[in-house]
Design a protein around this motif. Structure first.
Motif, PDB file in Angstrom:
ATOM      1  N   GLU A  25      49.705  60.770  46.102  1.00  0.00           N
ATOM      2  CA  GLU A  25      48.896  60.402  47.282  1.00  0.00           C
ATOM      3  C   GLU A  25      47.997  61.554  47.706  1.00  0.00           C
ATOM      4  O   GLU A  25      46.834  61.362  48.063  1.00  0.00           O
ATOM      5  N   VAL A  26      48.500  62.801  47.627  1.00  0.00           N
ATOM      6  CA  VAL A  26      47.684  63.963  48.007  1.00  0.00           C
ATOM      7  C   VAL A  26      46.521  64.125  47.034  1.00  0.00           C
ATOM      8  O   VAL A  26      45.377  64.340  47.439  1.00  0.00           O
ATOM      9  N   VAL A  27      46.809  63.972  45.735  1.00  0.00           N
ATOM     10  CA  VAL A  27      45.723  64.088  44.731  1.00  0.00           C
ATOM     11  C   VAL A  27      44.681  62.997  44.969  1.00  0.00           C
ATOM     12  O   VAL A  27      43.479  63.247  44.929  1.00  0.00           O
ATOM     13  N   ALA A  28      45.152  61.781  45.292  1.00  0.00           N
ATOM     14  CA  ALA A  28      44.216  60.670  45.528  1.00  0.00           C
ATOM     15  C   ALA A  28      43.320  60.957  46.726  1.00  0.00           C
ATOM     16  O   ALA A  28      42.108  60.720  46.693  1.00  0.00           O
ATOM     17  N   ARG A  29      43.928  61.520  47.792  1.00  0.00           N
ATOM     18  CA  ARG A  29      43.119  61.843  48.971  1.00  0.00           C
ATOM     19  C   ARG A  29      42.098  62.930  48.633  1.00  0.00           C
ATOM     20  O   ARG A  29      40.949  62.898  49.104  1.00  0.00           O
ATOM     21  N   ALA A  30      42.464  63.863  47.782  1.00  0.00           N
ATOM     22  CA  ALA A  30      41.508  64.911  47.373  1.00  0.00           C
ATOM     23  C   ALA A  30      40.358  64.278  46.587  1.00  0.00           C
ATOM     24  O   ALA A  30      39.188  64.614  46.779  1.00  0.00           O
ATOM     25  N   CYS A  31      40.681  63.322  45.720  1.00  0.00           N
ATOM     26  CA  CYS A  31      39.634  62.627  44.950  1.00  0.00           C
ATOM     27  C   CYS A  31      38.710  61.852  45.882  1.00  0.00           C
ATOM     28  O   CYS A  31      37.500  61.776  45.668  1.00  0.00           O
ATOM     29  N   GLN A  32      39.284  61.303  46.937  1.00  0.00           N
ATOM     30  CA  GLN A  32      38.475  60.583  47.940  1.00  0.00           C
ATOM     31  C   GLN A  32      37.485  61.558  48.589  1.00  0.00           C
ATOM     32  O   GLN A  32      36.295  61.257  48.734  1.00  0.00           O
ATOM     33  N   ALA A  33      37.957  62.748  48.916  1.00  0.00           N
ATOM     34  CA  ALA A  33      37.088  63.767  49.540  1.00  0.00           C
ATOM     35  C   ALA A  33      36.004  64.212  48.554  1.00  0.00           C
ATOM     36  O   ALA A  33      34.832  64.390  48.929  1.00  0.00           O
ATOM     37  N   ILE A  34      36.367  64.340  47.276  1.00  0.00           N
ATOM     38  CA  ILE A  34      35.375  64.706  46.252  1.00  0.00           C
ATOM     39  C   ILE A  34      34.325  63.604  46.129  1.00  0.00           C
ATOM     40  O   ILE A  34      33.126  63.868  46.061  1.00  0.00           O
ATOM     41  N   SER A  71      34.867  70.886  44.213  1.00  0.00           N
ATOM     42  CA  SER A  71      35.947  69.964  43.810  1.00  0.00           C
ATOM     43  C   SER A  71      37.233  70.732  43.529  1.00  0.00           C
ATOM     44  O   SER A  71      38.329  70.304  43.898  1.00  0.00           O
ATOM     45  N   ASN A  72      37.088  71.892  42.898  1.00  0.00           N
ATOM     46  CA  ASN A  72      38.266  72.716  42.614  1.00  0.00           C
ATOM     47  C   ASN A  72      38.929  73.170  43.914  1.00  0.00           C
ATOM     48  O   ASN A  72      40.151  73.067  44.081  1.00  0.00           O
ATOM     49  N   GLU A  73      38.115  73.599  44.853  1.00  0.00           N
ATOM     50  CA  GLU A  73      38.654  74.057  46.158  1.00  0.00           C
ATOM     51  C   GLU A  73      39.340  72.908  46.901  1.00  0.00           C
ATOM     52  O   GLU A  73      40.412  73.072  47.475  1.00  0.00           O
ATOM     53  N   ILE A  74      38.734  71.728  46.860  1.00  0.00           N
ATOM     54  CA  ILE A  74      39.339  70.574  47.543  1.00  0.00           C
ATOM     55  C   ILE A  74      40.730  70.285  46.969  1.00  0.00           C
ATOM     56  O   ILE A  74      41.701  70.103  47.700  1.00  0.00           O
ATOM     57  N   LEU A  75      40.850  70.322  45.655  1.00  0.00           N
ATOM     58  CA  LEU A  75      42.151  70.028  45.030  1.00  0.00           C
ATOM     59  C   LEU A  75      43.167  71.126  45.328  1.00  0.00           C
ATOM     60  O   LEU A  75      44.338  70.849  45.608  1.00  0.00           O
ATOM     61  N   LEU A  76      42.723  72.377  45.310  1.00  0.00           N
ATOM     62  CA  LEU A  76      43.667  73.474  45.601  1.00  0.00           C
ATOM     63  C   LEU A  76      44.164  73.373  47.041  1.00  0.00           C
ATOM     64  O   LEU A  76      45.366  73.396  47.306  1.00  0.00           O
ATOM     65  N   GLU A  77      43.223  73.223  47.977  1.00  0.00           N
ATOM     66  CA  GLU A  77      43.592  73.220  49.406  1.00  0.00           C
ATOM     67  C   GLU A  77      44.441  71.999  49.771  1.00  0.00           C
ATOM     68  O   GLU A  77      45.367  72.076  50.556  1.00  0.00           O
ATOM     69  N   ALA A  78      44.136  70.866  49.127  1.00  0.00           N
ATOM     70  CA  ALA A  78      44.884  69.637  49.454  1.00  0.00           C
ATOM     71  C   ALA A  78      46.328  69.734  48.974  1.00  0.00           C
ATOM     72  O   ALA A  78      47.239  69.164  49.570  1.00  0.00           O
ATOM     73  N   ASN A  79      46.516  70.460  47.872  1.00  0.00           N
ATOM     74  CA  ASN A  79      47.841  70.422  47.223  1.00  0.00           C
ATOM     75  C   ASN A  79      48.749  71.592  47.553  1.00  0.00           C
ATOM     76  O   ASN A  79      49.962  71.500  47.347  1.00  0.00           O
ATOM     77  N   GLU A  80      48.198  72.712  48.035  1.00  0.00           N
ATOM     78  CA  GLU A  80      49.073  73.893  48.109  1.00  0.00           C
ATOM     79  C   GLU A  80      50.069  73.799  49.260  1.00  0.00           C
ATOM     80  O   GLU A  80      51.152  74.347  49.171  1.00  0.00           O
ATOM     81  N   TRP A  81      49.762  73.033  50.326  1.00  0.00           N
ATOM     82  CA  TRP A  81      50.701  73.015  51.477  1.00  0.00           C
ATOM     83  C   TRP A  81      51.713  71.881  51.342  1.00  0.00           C
ATOM     84  O   TRP A  81      52.677  71.810  52.098  1.00  0.00           O
ATOM     85  N   GLY A  82      51.504  70.967  50.367  1.00  0.00           N
ATOM     86  CA  GLY A  82      52.275  69.713  50.324  1.00  0.00           C
ATOM     87  C   GLY A  82      53.773  69.896  50.084  1.00  0.00           C
ATOM     88  O   GLY A  82      54.579  69.044  50.403  1.00  0.00           O
ATOM     89  N   GLY A  83      54.137  71.026  49.435  1.00  0.00           N
ATOM     90  CA  GLY A  83      55.570  71.232  49.193  1.00  0.00           C
ATOM     91  C   GLY A  83      56.078  70.563  47.934  1.00  0.00           C
ATOM     92  O   GLY A  83      57.277  70.554  47.666  1.00  0.00           O
ATOM     93  N   HIS A  84      55.169  69.999  47.127  1.00  0.00           N
ATOM     94  CA  HIS A  84      55.615  69.306  45.892  1.00  0.00           C
ATOM     95  C   HIS A  84      55.342  70.126  44.640  1.00  0.00           C
ATOM     96  O   HIS A  84      55.802  69.780  43.552  1.00  0.00           O
TER      97      HIS A  84
END
Ligand code: P6P
Length: 337
Positions: free
Chosen positions: A29-38, A71-84
């Protein structure tokens, strides 16, 4: 009937089949939201000041577009806090990105090509994001980005999920968690990915091939023979007329194949032989091979199944032949002849 959103699909797969652990569901879901932002950033185009060169090169020595970096920054920032996640690796970064100490670490590794086909950005042709999820090995050394590279070097068969987003006339998310391939369409009004296709199947035969014909003189003999036979048409040994498509965005070419069949080839050729190929194993070939096989297709280097390659480097390049099974088997057999 209520729309089956990505979250509902993942919840039902998790609850009904136990296929997707809760933390993997959240990661997707986090990756999908990042793709939405991209997708939103791409959609602004020249209005968003995101076109053109970033003025920097990536680890591949390729000039980066502004959208590659964004796009790289969006994916890094979206995923680093998620805890997964324990770490991430990207086409745009030499070394893995470790989850900062201030955030909890998770059990997964994420690799991605944040914006594949970026040479097509400025000419408004479909581009995409490709991602792959691996389990982080128990006891992996994550003490430094250099040390963490080893944790990623797993064969494609170890992937627990893979997918791509294609930013075209519509934005689609194509996903597999090992239970077939499903397609979600971004509903921009709702801001949700909605399930629009289940059980994607790639026809075993095709009349459509994708290859960059300008490299013809550099190909190895088996590929020369195969393309010669296809372009000979119905009078030739294959007995049918073929059509050709080459978007030069792997995501767009692969999505066409997921939709109506075909064979995609970026084979070993003299130009790329010294590098091992053009396309990258960990975040292009492996996720696409996983998806193609999950949809009933095949994916080889011409000499071996892509998913069985034992990686020797984070940015390793490999030849890629994938798509309709009978055609991939044919050209792979030519390599063995
Ligand atoms: P060529 C895009 O740069 C990419 O990595 C893939 O998306 C695409 O299939 C391929 O390279 C295109 O390569 O040599 O035709 O420009």
């Amino acid at each position: 009937m209520a729309q089956r959103t990505l979250s509902r699909y993942l919840t039902e797969e998790h609850r009904n089949k136990g296929l997707i652990p809760a933390n993997l569901k959240s990661l997707i879901e986090v990756v999908a939201r990042a793709c939405q932002a991209i997708s939103i950033a791409i959609g602004k185009g020249g209005l968003g000041g995101v076109l053109g060169e970033a003025g920097s090169d990536n680890v591949q020595g390729e000039a980066q577009k502004k959208l590659d970096v964004l796009s790289n920054e969006i994916l890094l920032e979206a995923n680093e806090w998620g805890g997964h996640l324990a770490a991430m690796a990207s086409e745009e970064m030499d070394l893995p990105h470790l989850v900062p100490h201030r955030f909890p670490k998770g059990e997964y590794l994420l690799t991605f090509d944040p914006l594949d086909g970026s040479s097509n950005i400025d000419v408004n042709v479909s581009i995409g994001t490709i991602f792959s999820v691996l389990k982080c090995p128990e006891g992996a050394d994550l003490s430094s980005p250099e040390a963490a590279q080893a944790a990623f070097l797993q064969p494609g068969t170890a992937q627990v999920a893979a997918g791509y987003a294609v930013y075209g006339p519509t934005t689609l998310l194509v996903l597999s968690v090992g239970d077939g391939v499903v397609v979600f369409t971004l509903d921009r009004e709702q801001g949700q990915f909605v399930l629009t296709q289940e059980k994607v199947r790639i026809p075993e035969d095709t009349k459509e091939f994708a290859i960059n014909m300008s490299n013809r003189r550099f190909w190895e003999a088996p590929v020369q023979r195969y393309v010669e036979e296809m372009t000979a048409g119905r009078e030739g040994p294959l007995g049918k007329d073929y059509n050709m498509r080459w978007v030069a965005s792997m995501v767009a070419d692969v999505h066409r194949i997921m939709t109506r069949g075909g064979i995609f080839m970026y084979p070993l050729d003299e130009k790329v032989r010294s590098k091992g190929g053009k396309l990258r194993l960990m975040y292009e070939a492996n996720p696409m091979a996983f998806l193609v096989e999950q949809a009933g297709g095949a994916a080889t280097t011409g000499r071996q199944r892509i998913l069985e390659i034992a990686p020797d480097g984070l940015h390793q390049r490999v030849p890629v032949i994938l798509g309709s099974k009978n055609e991939v088997d044919r050209v792979t057999a030519y390599h063995a002849a």
